[in-house]
Design a protein around this motif. Structure first.
Motif, PDB file in Angstrom:
ATOM      1  N   GLN A  11     -49.137 -16.122   9.155  1.00 55.96           N
ATOM      2  CA  GLN A  11     -47.830 -15.732   8.631  1.00 55.96           C
ATOM      3  C   GLN A  11     -47.668 -16.185   7.182  1.00 55.96           C
ATOM      4  O   GLN A  11     -47.168 -15.440   6.333  1.00 55.96           O
ATOM      5  CB  GLN A  11     -46.729 -16.333   9.500  1.00 55.96           C
ATOM      6  N   ALA A  12     -48.115 -17.413   6.907  1.00 52.66           N
ATOM      7  CA  ALA A  12     -47.972 -17.943   5.551  1.00 52.66           C
ATOM      8  C   ALA A  12     -48.795 -17.140   4.552  1.00 52.66           C
ATOM      9  O   ALA A  12     -48.331 -16.850   3.436  1.00 52.66           O
ATOM     10  CB  ALA A  12     -48.396 -19.409   5.526  1.00 52.66           C
ATOM     11  N   LEU A  13     -50.010 -16.747   4.946  1.00 52.56           N
ATOM     12  CA  LEU A  13     -50.857 -15.983   4.039  1.00 52.56           C
ATOM     13  C   LEU A  13     -50.260 -14.615   3.747  1.00 52.56           C
ATOM     14  O   LEU A  13     -50.236 -14.169   2.584  1.00 52.56           O
ATOM     15  CB  LEU A  13     -52.262 -15.840   4.625  1.00 52.56           C
ATOM     16  N   ILE A  14     -49.769 -13.947   4.764  1.00 53.30           N
ATOM     17  CA  ILE A  14     -49.189 -12.614   4.557  1.00 53.30           C
ATOM     18  C   ILE A  14     -47.956 -12.690   3.674  1.00 53.30           C
ATOM     19  O   ILE A  14     -47.781 -11.886   2.743  1.00 53.30           O
ATOM     20  CB  ILE A  14     -48.874 -11.949   5.914  1.00 53.30           C
ATOM     21  N   GLU A  15     -47.089 -13.668   3.923  1.00 52.24           N
ATOM     22  CA  GLU A  15     -45.888 -13.781   3.095  1.00 52.24           C
ATOM     23  C   GLU A  15     -46.251 -14.180   1.664  1.00 52.24           C
ATOM     24  O   GLU A  15     -45.639 -13.703   0.702  1.00 52.24           O
ATOM     25  CB  GLU A  15     -44.906 -14.785   3.703  1.00 52.24           C
ATOM     26  N   PHE A  16     -47.237 -15.033   1.524  1.00 48.94           N
ATOM     27  CA  PHE A  16     -47.711 -15.406   0.183  1.00 48.94           C
ATOM     28  C   PHE A  16     -48.199 -14.170  -0.575  1.00 48.94           C
ATOM     29  O   PHE A  16     -47.812 -13.938  -1.727  1.00 48.94           O
ATOM     30  CB  PHE A  16     -48.839 -16.433   0.309  1.00 48.94           C
ATOM     31  N   LEU A  17     -49.058 -13.369   0.055  1.00 51.24           N
ATOM     32  CA  LEU A  17     -49.612 -12.189  -0.611  1.00 51.24           C
ATOM     33  C   LEU A  17     -48.514 -11.208  -1.020  1.00 51.24           C
ATOM     34  O   LEU A  17     -48.605 -10.554  -2.056  1.00 51.24           O
ATOM     35  CB  LEU A  17     -50.627 -11.497   0.301  1.00 51.24           C
ATOM     36  N   ALA A  18     -47.479 -11.113  -0.199  1.00 50.34           N
ATOM     37  CA  ALA A  18     -46.399 -10.171  -0.486  1.00 50.34           C
ATOM     38  C   ALA A  18     -45.617 -10.550  -1.733  1.00 50.34           C
ATOM     39  O   ALA A  18     -44.889  -9.709  -2.284  1.00 50.34           O
ATOM     40  CB  ALA A  18     -45.459 -10.083   0.712  1.00 50.34           C
ATOM     41  N   ASN A  19     -45.761 -11.774  -2.192  1.00 49.28           N
ATOM     42  CA  ASN A  19     -44.978 -12.244  -3.332  1.00 49.28           C
ATOM     43  C   ASN A  19     -45.815 -12.497  -4.576  1.00 49.28           C
ATOM     44  O   ASN A  19     -45.387 -13.197  -5.487  1.00 49.28           O
ATOM     45  CB  ASN A  19     -44.224 -13.514  -2.937  1.00 49.28           C
ATOM     46  N   GLN A  20     -47.015 -11.909  -4.616  1.00 49.27           N
ATOM     47  CA  GLN A  20     -47.877 -12.028  -5.794  1.00 49.27           C
ATOM     48  C   GLN A  20     -47.744 -10.771  -6.651  1.00 49.27           C
ATOM     49  O   GLN A  20     -47.816  -9.655  -6.143  1.00 49.27           O
ATOM     50  CB  GLN A  20     -49.330 -12.243  -5.381  1.00 49.27           C
ATOM     51  N   TRP A  21     -47.579 -10.964  -7.944  1.00 44.80           N
ATOM     52  CA  TRP A  21     -47.340  -9.859  -8.864  1.00 44.80           C
ATOM     53  C   TRP A  21     -48.295  -9.923 -10.045  1.00 44.80           C
ATOM     54  O   TRP A  21     -48.564 -10.990 -10.588  1.00 44.80           O
ATOM     55  CB  TRP A  21     -45.893  -9.904  -9.377  1.00 44.80           C
ATOM     56  N   VAL A 204     -42.018 -24.165   0.427  1.00 39.10           N
ATOM     57  CA  VAL A 204     -41.298 -22.946   0.070  1.00 39.10           C
ATOM     58  C   VAL A 204     -41.796 -22.402  -1.265  1.00 39.10           C
ATOM     59  O   VAL A 204     -41.867 -21.185  -1.478  1.00 39.10           O
ATOM     60  CB  VAL A 204     -39.779 -23.224   0.036  1.00 39.10           C
ATOM     61  N   GLU A 205     -42.171 -23.301  -2.165  1.00 38.37           N
ATOM     62  CA  GLU A 205     -42.686 -22.875  -3.466  1.00 38.37           C
ATOM     63  C   GLU A 205     -43.903 -21.963  -3.318  1.00 38.37           C
ATOM     64  O   GLU A 205     -44.096 -21.033  -4.108  1.00 38.37           O
ATOM     65  CB  GLU A 205     -43.062 -24.106  -4.291  1.00 38.37           C
ATOM     66  N   PHE A 206     -44.732 -22.213  -2.319  1.00 36.47           N
ATOM     67  CA  PHE A 206     -45.927 -21.402  -2.078  1.00 36.47           C
ATOM     68  C   PHE A 206     -45.570 -19.959  -1.766  1.00 36.47           C
ATOM     69  O   PHE A 206     -46.341 -19.034  -2.056  1.00 36.47           O
ATOM     70  CB  PHE A 206     -46.723 -22.021  -0.923  1.00 36.47           C
ATOM     71  N   LEU A 207     -44.404 -19.750  -1.179  1.00 36.08           N
ATOM     72  CA  LEU A 207     -43.995 -18.417  -0.730  1.00 36.08           C
ATOM     73  C   LEU A 207     -43.139 -17.678  -1.743  1.00 36.08           C
ATOM     74  O   LEU A 207     -42.760 -16.529  -1.507  1.00 36.08           O
ATOM     75  CB  LEU A 207     -43.223 -18.534   0.591  1.00 36.08           C
ATOM     76  N   GLN A 208     -42.831 -18.305  -2.855  1.00 33.98           N
ATOM     77  CA  GLN A 208     -41.971 -17.663  -3.841  1.00 33.98           C
ATOM     78  C   GLN A 208     -42.772 -16.757  -4.769  1.00 33.98           C
ATOM     79  O   GLN A 208     -43.998 -16.819  -4.836  1.00 33.98           O
ATOM     80  CB  GLN A 208     -41.229 -18.736  -4.645  1.00 33.98           C
TER      81      GLN A 208
END
Length: 644
Positions: A11-21, A204-208
């Motif tokens: 879950q953490a990896l997917i949410e992390f990837l979704a927030n990379q620009w 939380v910073e990891f997911l921002q």
């Protein structure tokens, strides 16, 4: 201690990837806008569960797409990345063992082409609590070696998340490589199946939201000055333009530079589209599959300006195309590895666009002399006439491949994308296809992977649609490559993605058949024929009763069959028009004569011939090989023949 949230590694990896620009100047887009996944034990409870959960709670966070083959997932990611100039790609998740191993070819392709793809292969239990699990390898000398270790030599980045806490540093390191123009390729994060499902306190910073700015380095002052002086001193300079020009978005700067200086351009396969085909300075492909115009000019060039090219053996015609005794190389590349190739003393490590801007300023007022300009124009005019002749309908029952390419060219729109990868088509397209759009030529030729075409075409179409373009993607594929990997036609049906696939059937491996003849192996093993038990080979004339059109039709694809006959080329043009007018995918099947070749471009490819043989054909080929080899040189400025 900062704020955290409890979630699984998946879950953490997917949410992390979704927030990379990715940020490239004023252009901003998601680095990983979607994920492919084929699920099995290893990822169904990890990445699979995470994708399902977000599909339920936040459906736009990380869209999921199916595929029918793990290799094809990576090919689609690469096709997408090419259309987005390396600024975005897809992630591809696979299960333990064979699922992961199936992605290896795709990983090698991505790395060879310097195109980003994020691979998430599953691994066996990190705890080894159920050791050995289904599909696990066992090596008595090293129990830690698994299938995923095979990704190390074919990836630009590899790491394994053996503990949940490792995810944070590994994911950030992976993104750095994924978005680095000098380092990008296959980025692999191996995920043990128990770790994927294990919970961890995630900062939380990891997911921002995090932005990754693509580096566009400017050339160093002294390196640029040396390059400028070499170009000023040149009498017959030539540019070899590669994919780096497109990935930098430097086609306008290249056009302005060559219009100001008159310096001609030859392109690599990856560089197709950097100039419109009819631009006066565009001589077409250069090297082993290049045009006669480009190769003749390159043979006499005293300064070769490589811009964004990795100088493969096809681009240099196995180091035979540049024959000036004192040839000098100015290599402009964002990657030092490529900038220093062939022993150049004039590497310029810089972004292609930034380098072209500064070269144009430093070389203001420079232009080639009138005699050289006239020679360039004559060579281009002669080659264009040769292409026109090869495109002309012959009226033969079985048209040659050049004639088929001509029909597709005439029926396509300027913005359409032609996709190809392997067989004889890449060589013919490099010589003949008249590119009219910077992204209109997509030939995967660093790895030249049979089976890339349909999957890569889907990725290219996804990439076009994501950019708001409805341009058609035209996949041209021989029967050999089609049989390697055609199942992604089902993906096109499932998602309603429109591609046009043209199957050119010549009943064998036509490209290697021709090569086999040149090395004296007499097309052995390259024909699709019934096995002859007396001769113990497949060299007879009993063609197999394979119906590829029926195969395509069985997937639910609209299929048009063109019967052999004098009107087949006209029928092909009509079929393409119908396919372009349709909103659904279409497969067009046509038979061809593999012995009708494109005009000769005077290129050579070094494929060693057996030194001794009982076959007369091989002995004759060896003699010719040794003659051709005499033109080979180290490209260090010494005389031809290798004597520096």
């Amino acid at each position: 201690m900062g704020q955290t949230t409890r979630m699984t590694v998946g879950q953490a990896l997917i949410e992390f990837l979704a927030n990379q620009w990715t940020v490239d100047g004023d252009h901003v887009e998601r680095t990983v806008p979607a994920t492919f996944g084929i699920f099995g034990h290893g990822n169904v409870a990890g990445i699979g569960q995470a994708l399902r959960q977000y599909n339920e709670t936040q459906p736009d966070l990380m869209p999921y797409h199916q595929a029918r083959n793990e290799q094809a997932m990576v090919h689609q990611a690469v096709g997408f990345a090419r259309m987005h100039r390396r600024r975005a790609t897809y992630a591809a998740a696979a299960s333990v063992g064979p699922g992961a191993a199936n992605m290896l070819t795709g990983a090698a392709l991505a790395t060879a082409n310097r195109l980003p793809a994020l691979l998430l292969p599953s691994d066996t239990f990190a705890t080894r609590v159920a050791d050995p699990v289904l599909q696990q390898l066992e090596h008595p000398h090293d129990l830690g070696v698994q299938v995923t270790d095979a990704f190390r030599p074919v990836s630009r980045f590899f790491d394994r998340v053996q503990r949940p806490e490792q995810l944070f540093s590994i994911a950030l390191a992976a993104m750095r490589v994924l978005t680095d123009p000098a380092e990008t390729g296959a980025v692999t994060i191996a995920l043990p199946e128990d770790v994927q499902a294990e919970a961890v306190d995630v900062p939380v910073e990891f997911l921002q939201r995090r932005e990754w700015r693509i580096r566009r380095p400017r050339p160093e002052r002294d390196a640029l000055a040396a390059a400028v002086q070499a170009i000023r001193d040149a009498e017959r300079p030539v540019i070899v333009a590669g994919g780096g020009v497109l990935y930098s978005g430097a086609e306008d700067e290249l056009r302005a530079f060559v219009e100001a200086t008159g310096i001609p351009v030859g392109t690599s396969q990856a560089g197709g589209g950097v100039l419109a085909w009819d631009h006066p300075q565009n001589l077409g492909g250069v090297g082993a599959t290049g045009t006669l115009a480009a190769n003749r000019i390159a043979a006499e060039a005293d300064v070769v300006i490589g811009i964004g090219t990795r100088y493969s053996d096809f681009t240099t015609a196995s180091r035979t195309v540049f024959q000036h005794p004192d040839v000098t190389f100015v290599n402009v590349n964002v990657a030092p590895f490529d900038a220093y190739k062939h022993g150049t003393q004039l590497p310029v490590i810089a972004d292609a666009r930034e380098a072209l801007v500064e070269l144009a300023e430093a070389l203001a007022g420079l232009s080639v002399d009138s005699g050289y300009a006239e020679r360039i124009a004559r060579e281009k005019e002669a080659w264009d006439a040769a292409v026109d002749e090869s495109f002309a309908p012959s009226g033969l029952a079985l048209p040659g491949q050049p004639e088929i390419i001509g029909a597709v060219q005439r029926a396509s729109a300027p913005e359409d994308v032609v996709v190809q990868a392997a067989g004889s088509l890449p060589g013919d397209l490099h010589k003949l296809w008249r590119v009219r759009d910077p992204l209109g030529y997509h030939v995967e030729y660093a790895f030249s992977c049979m089976g890339y075409e349909i999957a890569g075409g889907l990725g290219a179409k996804r990439g076009a649609e994501a950019s708001g373009s409805d341009r058609d993607v035209i996949v041209m594929v021989g029967d050999g490559s089609y049989l390697m990997l055609n199942t992604e036609l089902v993906t096109a049906v499932a998602e309603g993605i429109k591609i046009i696939t043209i199957i050119i059937q010549n009943h064998g491996y036509a490209s290697i058949g021709h090569l086999s003849e040149t090395v004296g192996s007499e097309r052995f093993g390259t024909k699709y024929r019934a096995y002859d038990p007396q001769a113990r080979n497949f060299q007879g004339e009993d063609v197999l009763p394979v119906d590829l059109a029926a195969n395509a039709r069985s997937y639910g694809i609209d299929t048009i069959e063109i019967e052999p006959g004098p009107g087949s080329i006209d029928q092909l043009s009509e079929a393409i028009a119908r396919a372009k007018a349709s909103e659904a995918s279409t497969v067009i099947h046509i038979n061809s004569d593999p012995l009708i070749y494109a005009p000769d471009g005077a290129g050579w490819w070094d494929v060693p011939v057996a030194e001794v043989s009982t076959l007369e054909a091989t002995r004759a080929a060896r003699t010719e090989y040794l003659e051709q080899q005499q033109a080979q040189r180290p490209l260090l400025g010494g005389p031809a023949g290798g004597d520096a």
